[in-house]
Design an enzyme around this catalytic site. Structure first.
Site, PDB file in Angstrom:
ATOM      1  N   ALA A  83       0.814  -1.294  -0.071  1.00  0.00           N
ATOM      2  CA  ALA A  83       0.080   0.012   0.218  1.00  0.00           C
ATOM      3  C   ALA A  83       0.974   1.338   0.165  1.00  0.00           C
ATOM      4  O   ALA A  83       2.009   1.438   0.312  1.00  0.00           O
ATOM      5  CB  ALA A  83      -0.906   0.169   1.339  1.00  0.00           C
ATOM      6  N   GLY A 143       0.003  -4.959   0.591  1.00  0.00           N
ATOM      7  CA  GLY A 143      -1.278  -5.156  -0.018  1.00  0.00           C
ATOM      8  C   GLY A 143      -1.167  -5.600  -1.621  1.00  0.00           C
ATOM      9  O   GLY A 143      -1.954  -6.292  -2.183  1.00  0.00           O
ATOM     10  N   GLU A 197      -1.573  -9.387  -0.768  1.00  0.00           N
ATOM     11  CA  GLU A 197      -2.924  -9.644  -0.665  1.00  0.00           C
ATOM     12  C   GLU A 197      -3.585  -9.349  -1.994  1.00  0.00           C
ATOM     13  O   GLU A 197      -4.615 -10.150  -2.080  1.00  0.00           O
ATOM     14  CB  GLU A 197      -3.425  -8.433   0.452  1.00  0.00           C
ATOM     15  CG  GLU A 197      -3.009  -8.834   1.837  1.00  0.00           C
ATOM     16  CD  GLU A 197      -2.996  -7.502   2.868  1.00  0.00           C
ATOM     17  OE1 GLU A 197      -4.139  -7.807   3.862  1.00  0.00           O
ATOM     18  OE2 GLU A 197      -2.816  -6.504   2.538  1.00  0.00           O
ATOM     19  N   GLU A 207       3.538  -5.802   7.694  1.00  0.00           N
ATOM     20  CA  GLU A 207       2.696  -4.650   8.066  1.00  0.00           C
ATOM     21  C   GLU A 207       3.262  -4.432   9.808  1.00  0.00           C
ATOM     22  O   GLU A 207       3.301  -3.510  10.206  1.00  0.00           O
ATOM     23  CB  GLU A 207       1.203  -5.028   8.173  1.00  0.00           C
ATOM     24  CG  GLU A 207       0.535  -4.848   6.883  1.00  0.00           C
ATOM     25  CD  GLU A 207       0.815  -5.739   5.741  1.00  0.00           C
ATOM     26  OE1 GLU A 207       0.300  -5.833   4.635  1.00  0.00           O
ATOM     27  OE2 GLU A 207       1.787  -6.808   6.010  1.00  0.00           O
TER      28      GLU A 207
END
Length: 260
Positions: free
Chosen positions: A66, A112, A115, A135
């Site tokens: 992200a 992300g 993911e 994270e």
């Protein structure tokens, strides 16, 4: 929509969706997630598209995570909204989509990015790919479905190890653990993804959608996956594709499915 961060290319019945922020290692900022929602919705609704390949621009990264700069100053409720919107509008849209989606993982797939790859139905990795969920090094946990999908793919123990250590795994390690389906040299990545998807696209489209729905039901809380399978199996008998498939089998020819 005029996409700023995506490249959309059709190759026969395959649609490529390429995240095009190479200078940012294709990080998922808010605009990119919004564009992905639109692109995916359009692809799933387009009868000319049989399946989707998602990848990242360049050779360094699929998606490096992200865009952390957008997290500065975010409070609890805003954090909840970020995760909920991304999961609902992008990651779950892919996972529950009616058409096959393959992630072509070229380079880093972190946070992300991993993911995003895990939400796809199949993952092909280049041999230089590295994957991880870092994270906890930021005081966060995965928020785009990572804790759930990683556990489904590699098991509880391995998922906890990857998440809590924040260590990256190589493509070979990802293959061994079941995180990816295939590993190929980088120059063969898209060829392999197309090979698999083109084979899938010779099968009955409605049956493919039913298979995705039934498999997903296996990990959906409150849903009996066996009941979903029975219902989807029964529904197939009412399709023209079933009639064509049986006729082709009996006549020893290739079926011509219409998705009806």
């Amino acid at each position: 929509m005029d996409f700023q961060n995506l490249l959309i290319e059709s190759k026969g019945r395959i649609q490529y969706i390429t995240i095009n922020r190479e200078s940012k290692l294709n990080a998922l900022n808010k605009q990119t997630l919004q564009e992905l929602h639109v692109a995916l919705t359009e692809a799933f609704g387009n009868a000319e598209v049989g399946g989707i390949i998602i990848t990242g621009a360049g050779k360094k990264a699929f998606v490096a995570g992200a865009d952390i700069a957008e997290f500065v100053g975010v409070d609890v409720e805003a954090g909840r909204a970020i995760a909920l919107e991304a999961q609902t509008n992008v990651f779950d849209v892919i996972a529950n989509g009616s058409k096959p989606v393959i992630a072509a993982v070229n380079g880093f797939a972190l946070g992300g990015g991993l993911e995003l790859a895990m939400s796809c139905h199949i993952r092909i990795a280049s041999d230089n790919a590295k994957m991880g969920l870092p994270e906890v090094t930021l005081g966060l946990i995965p928020g785009y479905g990572g804790t759930q999908r990683l556990t489904q793919l590699v098991g509880r123990g391995k998922a906890l190890e990857m998440i809590m250590t924040a260590d990256m795994v190589t493509a070979a390690q990802a293959l061994q653990s079941g995180l990816v389906n295939h590993v190929v040299p980088q120059e063969e990545l898209y060829l392999k993804a197309e090979e698999i998807l083109n084979k899938i696209l010779t099968r009955a489209p409605l049956a493919l959608a039913s298979a995705i729905k039934a498999v997903n039901a296996a990990s959906t809380d409150g849903v009996n996956g066996f009941d979903v399978e029975i219902a989807e199996f029964a529904k197939a008998f009412g399709t023209e594709d079933f009639t064509e498939g049986v006729a082709a089998f009996m006549e020893k020819r290739k079926p011509e499915f219409k998705g009806k």
